[in-house]
Each structure stands twice: as structure tokens, then as C-alpha cells.
Design an enzyme around this catalytic site. Structure first.
Site, short mmCIF file in Angstrom:
data_model
loop_
_atom_site.label_atom_id
_atom_site.label_comp_id
_atom_site.label_asym_id
_atom_site.label_seq_id
_atom_site.Cartn_x
_atom_site.Cartn_y
_atom_site.Cartn_z
CG ASP A 1 -2.05 -0.97 1.10
OD1 ASP A 1 -2.09 -1.68 0.06
OD2 ASP A 1 -2.88 -1.04 2.02
CB CYS B 1 -61.31 -4.00 4.15
SG CYS B 1 -62.01 -2.38 4.46
CE LYS C 1 -32.69 -16.11 -6.97
NZ LYS C 1 -32.29 -14.73 -6.70
CB SER D 1 -34.99 -8.72 -14.38
OG SER D 1 -34.74 -9.41 -13.22
CG LEU D 2 -30.92 -12.73 -15.46
CD1 LEU D 2 -29.72 -13.13 -14.62
CD2 LEU D 2 -30.77 -13.26 -16.88
CB CYS E 1 -60.48 1.08 4.37
SG CYS E 1 -59.33 0.37 5.56
CD GLU F 1 -25.20 -7.33 -9.86
OE1 GLU F 1 -25.53 -7.01 -11.04
OE2 GLU F 1 -26.03 -7.61 -8.98
CD GLU G 1 -22.17 -14.40 -17.70
OE1 GLU G 1 -22.56 -13.50 -16.93
OE2 GLU G 1 -22.14 -14.29 -18.93
CE LYS H 1 -29.57 -13.43 -10.50
NZ LYS H 1 -29.71 -12.54 -9.36
CB CYS I 1 -62.04 1.27 8.21
SG CYS I 1 -62.68 -0.09 7.22
CE LYS J 1 -25.67 -13.34 -18.74
NZ LYS J 1 -24.67 -12.30 -18.48
CG ASP K 1 -26.82 -10.83 -3.59
OD1 ASP K 1 -27.59 -10.09 -4.23
OD2 ASP K 1 -27.08 -11.29 -2.48
CB CYS L 1 -61.57 -3.63 8.09
SG CYS L 1 -60.04 -2.74 7.73
CE1 TYR M 1 -24.95 -8.02 -15.69
CE2 TYR M 1 -23.61 -8.38 -13.75
CZ TYR M 1 -24.73 -7.84 -14.34
OH TYR M 1 -25.62 -7.14 -13.59
NE ARG N 1 -32.71 -4.33 -13.85
CZ ARG N 1 -34.02 -4.32 -13.61
NH1 ARG N 1 -34.49 -3.64 -12.62
NH2 ARG N 1 -34.84 -5.00 -14.37
S1 IVH Z 1 -27.25 -10.70 -17.05
C1 IVH Z 1 -30.06 -9.64 -19.98
N1 IVH Z 1 -25.31 -11.76 -15.64
O1 IVH Z 1 -28.92 -10.39 -11.62
C2 IVH Z 1 -29.82 -10.15 -18.62
N2 IVH Z 1 -26.97 -10.51 -14.47
O2 IVH Z 1 -31.72 -11.20 -11.49
C3 IVH Z 1 -29.26 -9.12 -17.72
N3 IVH Z 1 -26.60 -10.34 -12.07
O3 IVH Z 1 -30.28 -7.38 -12.82
C4 IVH Z 1 -28.54 -9.62 -16.57
N4 IVH Z 1 -24.73 -11.48 -12.01
O4 IVH Z 1 -28.13 -7.28 -11.40
C5 IVH Z 1 -26.44 -11.02 -15.60
N5 IVH Z 1 -23.51 -12.71 -14.54
C6 IVH Z 1 -24.63 -11.98 -14.50
C7 IVH Z 1 -25.15 -11.46 -13.29
C8 IVH Z 1 -26.34 -10.73 -13.32
C9 IVH Z 1 -25.61 -10.80 -11.29
C10 IVH Z 1 -27.77 -9.58 -11.56
C11 IVH Z 1 -28.12 -8.33 -12.33
C12 IVH Z 1 -29.52 -8.56 -12.83
C13 IVH Z 1 -30.03 -9.57 -11.87
C14 IVH Z 1 -31.19 -10.36 -12.44
#
Ligand code: IVH
Length: 667
Positions: A31, A425, A313, A80-81, A430, A173, A112, A114, A410, A289, A116, A407, A225, A135
């Protein structure tokens, strides 16, 4: 070596160390030695300011704290996926792909992890990082350029030993690794500051800091990605794309690999789940993919996710806790749901104190009671659910739980309609329903008012200030500032945010109304079918609704019922009177103005600013708040500000309102 070349060499060396540290987790320099290199560069630059460039590591932290983030419309939405929760759902995915492509041979997939964290988009023009965004709702995100610049793994300039596209949008990400997360929380605890629940929250909180100085102190990382819009370089496949990114200096996750056939990808899924605990960062699954871009194109996309990809997942973490109470919660449509109040426990890094019990039938089936020890699980970001009761741990004297007949908010009688099983309700006025409708209207999927939290809505309704959605446009600063936990400044921010959210798409507005059975997708379809004109939707008859592919009998009746109600129509009219303008959804992607950057200054006689913004965005161009070297045009109005002087100095093309209108005509 002359000074300029020494500066260039130092910049390269520092970036190399940044990559080793922040991408490969493998620092090759101490460092203190790193600090010496940075000091040296600073020194040379301060003696020779003519050689300071935007891509210098000394320029990462800059810019004043913002009041709020500007919004950025993504040229291509960030999807999203879809999820596969187990291996058989992965098999179904593979079968669907083969069926749709009409092939029997094994498919090539890029596998790939995923990550987080938080999805962001980086935009490079001619190799230079020009801006980046969150996003957001997938279509519109927040401009977090200054925060992204502080992330040392993000190159401010692409390596040019490989041919550079004129436009490169790349998605990835942003995350923080475990050691850094713990370090920061430890420090915060010491200073009596609130700690972050998990690394993802810390990364999100850091990226959405209005002050980039704070973001700069958080050691964020990124893996890229996915492509956005790219011009100037063609890719044939996802692998091809991912292999190129590191050549430009963009980080890609090292566990990514190409596999052929369903058996191989299931193996990958299992292997990654096994090593999950050893990684230095959080992942919540894998992503598969279809590799070939031409196949991806054939497969196409759904409204929220591509058909050519799936998230595999991992199993949700499960944990035991006790149910301290069960309450009946009233939703925006009056639905009464039982909610378990739990002894708080941490699950998957998040502190959980409530769980949904869905409905009376579910409660009866699982026989869940107050006092029970239960197993709960959290799957992704959904609310945790109670999986089962451990009967052997049930205390004496427990009783079956039944939802109330009146309810809880109310006191009106609750009942089931003939055609549904949910208890509701039936009182439209309400307080719980009023609050629910307003919260839904201002939410991200509605008109998206920034910073207008649930607690504020509760207070405003309790104090009889808000009675329906249109009332939010009549709020004033004083009223808000007088409420609990609000001050002049936060009140002002809220009023500004309400003003800013008057410029929305018709589909956001329709979805925000909360018409029963009409969700995000249906709202978009209605917007498109009725040409973005709300009066067309209000006046639509049964025939014109039912012919729409996505609209069925139930939805059509629901829409007709909603607009038959005079009060609903009055509320909509009130919103329009308050200044809501509907954005043009239909962006013309390849116009002459596509990709151009505009700035405006002064006041205009023919068009209001929001309208100018709409026109600019319609042609896939961008309106920025300040002049920079990326500005293409300054639109000059009456009584211009100092942007005019700045633009002149920087030789930026300056046009007046008339010229701008002509430009639009010719586009
Ligand atoms: S591809 C066209 N690749 O997961 C598809 N997403 O649940 C676009 N994420 O919004 C996403 N690792 O924030 C892709 N290797 C990866 C990823 C990834 C994490 C997240 C991303 C996306 C979410 C969907």
C-alpha cells in the site's frame, strides 16, 4: 523520458495495480509503495497541469455533492432474469430453448456466477468513460457517474491496444467483498453509526451517495457481464464479448466459462454452489446464457427478461425462529393478509422480523399459531415465508388463528366477493386502502417520486392531508415540514421530487393508478395500443379492449369498471391539471441526433423545458445539466446563465430555439 510520457507511464502503472488489487484480489505492490506512485503522479501533474487528463487516477474523486441524481434513460432497457430454482427447472429451460430454436443438438451456454450486488451501466465514448447509471426500473436509472469514477477497477479510459468502439455500453454488477464489508461495519459500530445489514446494502448505499467523497472511501468492485448498445465493434457471441472486455481493461469474473449441453451446465451449477462459501464476495446463484448472439436474437425477450438466459438460483437459507404474534394487514385493494411477527433473526445476512402467511387457507393447512417455533426462509429479495411449524416445540395452550370478521383499520365488515377467495375490506375509503393506493402511485413502478417514504404517506393520510393520489400535487412545504421527523430541507426535497415526477410515461401513470388486474406489462401494452393518449384509454369500449392480445375478459371488465367511476376520472383530470405530462415512449433509436448531448440555458418562448427534454430524448439524444467536453449543442434561450460563456470558450456549437426546432424537423 519527457514529463508527458512519464505521466502516461505512471497512470498505466497505477491502473495496473488497481486491477491487481480490486479485480484479481492479488496486490503485487505494498500500500505504501502504491501511495508513493500516486503522490508522484499528483506532484508531476500539479507542476504540469497542462498534462492532467480526465482519465488520470488523480481525477477519480471530484465533483461537488449533488442535491439529487439526474435520471438517465437507458438506450436499451436493462432486463432482469427469469429464475430456475432447481436442476429440473434448468432442464425445462434447456428444452424450451431447443424447442424454440427447433434443434436437437446440445446448446452452448456461457456459465456465470450470479453476483449479489447492484446492476450498473457504464458508457464509453471513443474509449473514454463518459457517464454511468444505476439500473433503476430497467428503463430509467440514476446518473451516478461521479460515484462510479471512484471505483478503481473501472477504467476511466479503455486500453487501446485493442480496437475501440465509438460507443460502448457495458453492464455489470457493483459489489463489495466480505473483508471490506466487515471492516466498514466494525468502524461504524465503533462510531455509533448504524451498521449495514449485508454487503449488498452497503454497496447500494455507497453507490447512491450524493457525495462522491463518501463513495470513494468504500472499496467497491465490479464485474462486467452484459453488452448495452455498441457501435463500431461487432460481437458474434457472449463469449466473444466477455473475452474482449479484459483487453479494454474491464473486469470480468474469472469463474465464467463456456459449456455445452444441459448436463455440463447442471454440473457447473453444483460446482459453484459448492465453492460459494469460499468466495470473497456474495453470489446468489449462477446465470446461463445462450452463447450465440444470433440464437439469442431468434429467442428474443419477454417484457422483463430475455428468453435466452436464466438464473440458476441457489437454495434459500432456512432458519428457526418464534412467532410472537399474528396480525391482519390490509392491502391497497382491501385484501386481508395474515402476517407473522417474528422474534428477529438474521437470515442470508438480513435481519428479519416479519413474514407473510398468505391467507387463511394456508394458515389452516400449515396450522401455524402464535407461540410456535417455525422454519422461515428468504428467497432472493422476496419477503420471507414461513415454511413449516415444528410441532414438537409447540407450547401448551396455543389456539388456532382466524382472521378477523371486521377490518382492523376501519372496522367495516370484511367479506369475500363471489368470484374470489381472498378476504377483503369492502370499504374503498378505508385508510389502509387509501395509503396503499398512494404508496403504489408514487412507487418506482408508478410515477416514481424519489424519497417519498411509506411513513410520510401514513402521516399525511392520518392527518387528513392526503385523501387520494391527486392530493400529492397540492402538498406544500409547510405541511410536510410540520410532520414528525421532517424538516424544511427534507420537505423541500419532497416537493421538488413530486415536481420532477410529473414528467412520466403514460404506462407508469396507468400502472400507478392500481387498476385491479392491470400490472406493469398490461400498462405498457395499453400505452402503446392507445398511442400514449390517456383519453383514448378512458373512452375505450369493451370491443376495443378485448381485441388486444394481452387483455382478457377479466382485465377488460376491470378497466371499464375503473373508468366508469366518475370520481376516478376526476382524480385523473386533477393530476393532469396539476401538470403531469406523458413522455413519448417511442424512442427513435437511429435518428441523426442519436447519441448527441444537449445542454440548455435560459428561458424559452415556444417550448417549456420538460417538452424540450422530451423531444431530445425522443430522438435518442441526451439532455445534460452542465457543459462538458462531451456536449454537442447548447440550446440558447433568453437571459442565459454562465453555461453560455463556458460553451463559447469550449467551441461548442450554440443554437437558438428556432434552430433547435428546425433541427427536429429535419431529423
Ligand atoms: S445478465 C439480460 N449476468 O442479476 C440479462 N446478471 O436477477 C441481464 N446479475 O439485474 C442480466 N450477475 O443485477 C447477468 N452474470 C450476471 C449477473 C447478473 C448478477 C444480476 C443483475 C440482474 C439480476 C437479475
Amino acid at each position: 523520458m519527457n514529463i508527458q510520457n512519464r505521466i502516461i507511464a505512471l497512470k498505466k502503472e497505477i491502473h495496473k495495480h488497481n486491477v491487481n488489487y480490486y479485480v484479481y484480489d492479488n496486490p503485487t505492490i505494498s500500500d505504501s509503495k502504491y501511495d508513493i506512485l500516486l503522490k508522484k503522479l499528483e506532484e508531476l501533474e500539479s507542476q504540469n497541469p497542462e498534462f492532467i487528463t480526465n482519465d488520470s487516477p488523480t481525477q477519480r474523486v471530484g465533483g461537488e455533492p449533488l442535491k439529487k441524481f439526474n435520471s438517465i434513460t437507458h438506450r436499451i432497457p436493462l432486463l432482469s432474469l427469469a429464475n430456475a430454482m432447481n436442476t429440473s427447472e434448468l432442464e425445462e429451460f434447456d428444452l424450451r430453448i431447443k424447442k424454440q430454436l427447433e434443434i436437437n443438438t446440445d446448446i452452448e451456454y456461457v456459465c456465470e456466477p450470479k453476483i449479489d450486488g447492484l446492476a450498473v451501466e457504464l458508457v464509453y465514448e471513443n474509449g473514454f468513460f463518459v457517464y454511468g447509471s444505476t439500473r433503476g426500473n430497467g428503463e430509467v436509472g440514476e446518473d451516478i457517474t461521479n460515484n462510479l469514477k471512484t471505483i478503481k477497477a473501472i477504467p476511466l479510459k479503455l486500453d487501446d491496444n485493442y480496437s475501440i468502439p465509438s460507443l460502448l455500453e457495458v453492464r455489470g454488477e457493483v459489489f463489495i467483498n466480505h473483508i471490506d464489508f466487515k471492516k466498514i461495519n466494525k468502524e461504524r459500530k465503533k462510531n455509533d453509526e448504524q451498521i449495514f445489514a449485508n454487503p449488498r446494502n452497503l454497496a447500494a448505499g455507497s453507490l447512491r451517495q450524493l457525495n462522491p467523497q463518501i463513495t470513494a472511501k468504500r472499496p467497491l468492485r465490479i464485474f462486467c457481464y452484459a453488452p448495452g448498445m455498441i457501435t463500431g465493434v461487432e460481437f458474434k457471441s457472449q463469449k466473444d464479448f466477455l473475452d474482449t472486455l479484459p483487453k479494454w481493461g474491464l473486469p470480468v469474473n474469472p469463474l465464467i466459462t463456456l459449456k455445452t449441453g444441459i448436463h455440463s451446465i447442471i454440473n457447473y451449477y453444483k460446482e459453484i454452489e459448492e465453492v460459494r462459501g469460499q468466495l470473497t464476495y456474495d453470489i446468489d446463484g449462477t446465470v446461463f446464457k445462450v452463447n450465440s448472439y444470433s440464437k439469442q436474437k431468434l429467442l428474443g425477450v419477454r417484457s422483463k427478461s430475455p428468453r435466452w438466459a436464466i438464473a440458476g438460483k441457489f437454495k434459500a437459507e432456512q432458519i428457526q425462529t418464534i412467532i410472537n404474534d399474528i396480525i391482519a394487514s390490509v392491502g391497497r385493494t382491501g385484501s386481508i393478509t395474515p402476517v407473522a411477527i417474528l422474534e428477529p433473526v438474521s437470515i442470508g445476512g438480513v435481519l428479519v422480523s416479519k413474514a407473510s402467511l398468505h391467507n387463511q387457507d394456508e394458515l389452516d393447512k400449515k396450522d401455524i399459531r402464535i407461540g410456535d417455533t417455525v422454519i422461515i426462509q428468504r428467497a432472493g429479495d422476496v419477503i420471507p415465508k414461513v415454511v413449516e411449524t415444528i410441532f414438537s416445540k409447540r407450547p401448551h395452550n396455543t389456539q388456532k388463528y382466524s382472521l378477523p370478521k371486521f377490518c382492523p383499520i376501519c372496522n367495516e365488515k370484511v367479506s369475500k366477493s363471489v368470484d374470489e377467495s381472498v378476504l377483503r375490506c369492502q370499504n374503498y375509503y378505508c385508510d389502509a386502502q387509501i395509503k396503499g393506493r398512494i404508496k403504489h402511485f408514487i412507487s418506482k413502478e408508478g410515477i416514481d417520486v424519489d424519497g417519498f417514504g411509506d411513513k410520510l404517506v401514513d402521516q399525511l393520510v392520518d392527518n387528513n392531508i392526503l385523501k387520494d393520489i391527486a392530493d400529492i400535487f397540492h402538498l406544500n412545504e409547510k405541511e410536510i415540514a410540520s410532520l414528525d421527523r421532517m424538516g424544511d430541507k427534507s420537505a423541500k426535497n419532497i416537493i421538488n421530487a413530486i415536481d420532477a415526477s410529473k414528467n412520466i410515461t403514460l404506462s407508469q401513470f396507468i400502472n400507478g393508478l392500481g387498476i385491479r388486474n392491470v400490472g406493469v406489462h398490461a400498462s405498457k401494452i395499453l400505452d402503446q395500443t392507445f398511442n400514449g393518449k390517456i383519453e383514448n384509454i378512458i373512452n375505450a369500449d369493451y370491443e376495443s379492449l378485448i381485441v388486444i392480445h394481452e387483455v382478457g375478459e377479466i382485465m377488460a371488465q376491470s378497466i371499464l369498471g375503473y373508468f366508469k367511476n366518475e370520481e376516478n376520472k376526476n382524480i385523473i383530470q386533477e393530476c393532469i391539471n396539476a401538470g403531469i405530462i406523458f413522455k413519448n415512449q417511442h424512442i427513435i433509436k437511429d435518428s441523426k441526433l442519436s447519441g448527441k448531448n444537449f445542454v440548455i440555458t435560459g428561458s424559452f418562448s415556444n417550448m417549456k423545458r420538460p417538452q424540450i427534454k422530451l423531444e431530445i430524448e425522443k430522438y435518442n439524444a441526451r439532455l445534460s445539466s452542465g457543459i462538458s467536453k462531451n456536449t454537442d449543442f447548447l440550446i440558447l434561450g433568453e437571459n442565459p446563465g454562465n453555461k453560455f460563456e463556458k460553451a463559447k470558450k469550449m467551441n461548442i456549437e450554440i443554437i437558438n430555439e428556432e434552430e433547435f426546432l428546425k433541427m427536429l424537423e429535419n431529423t
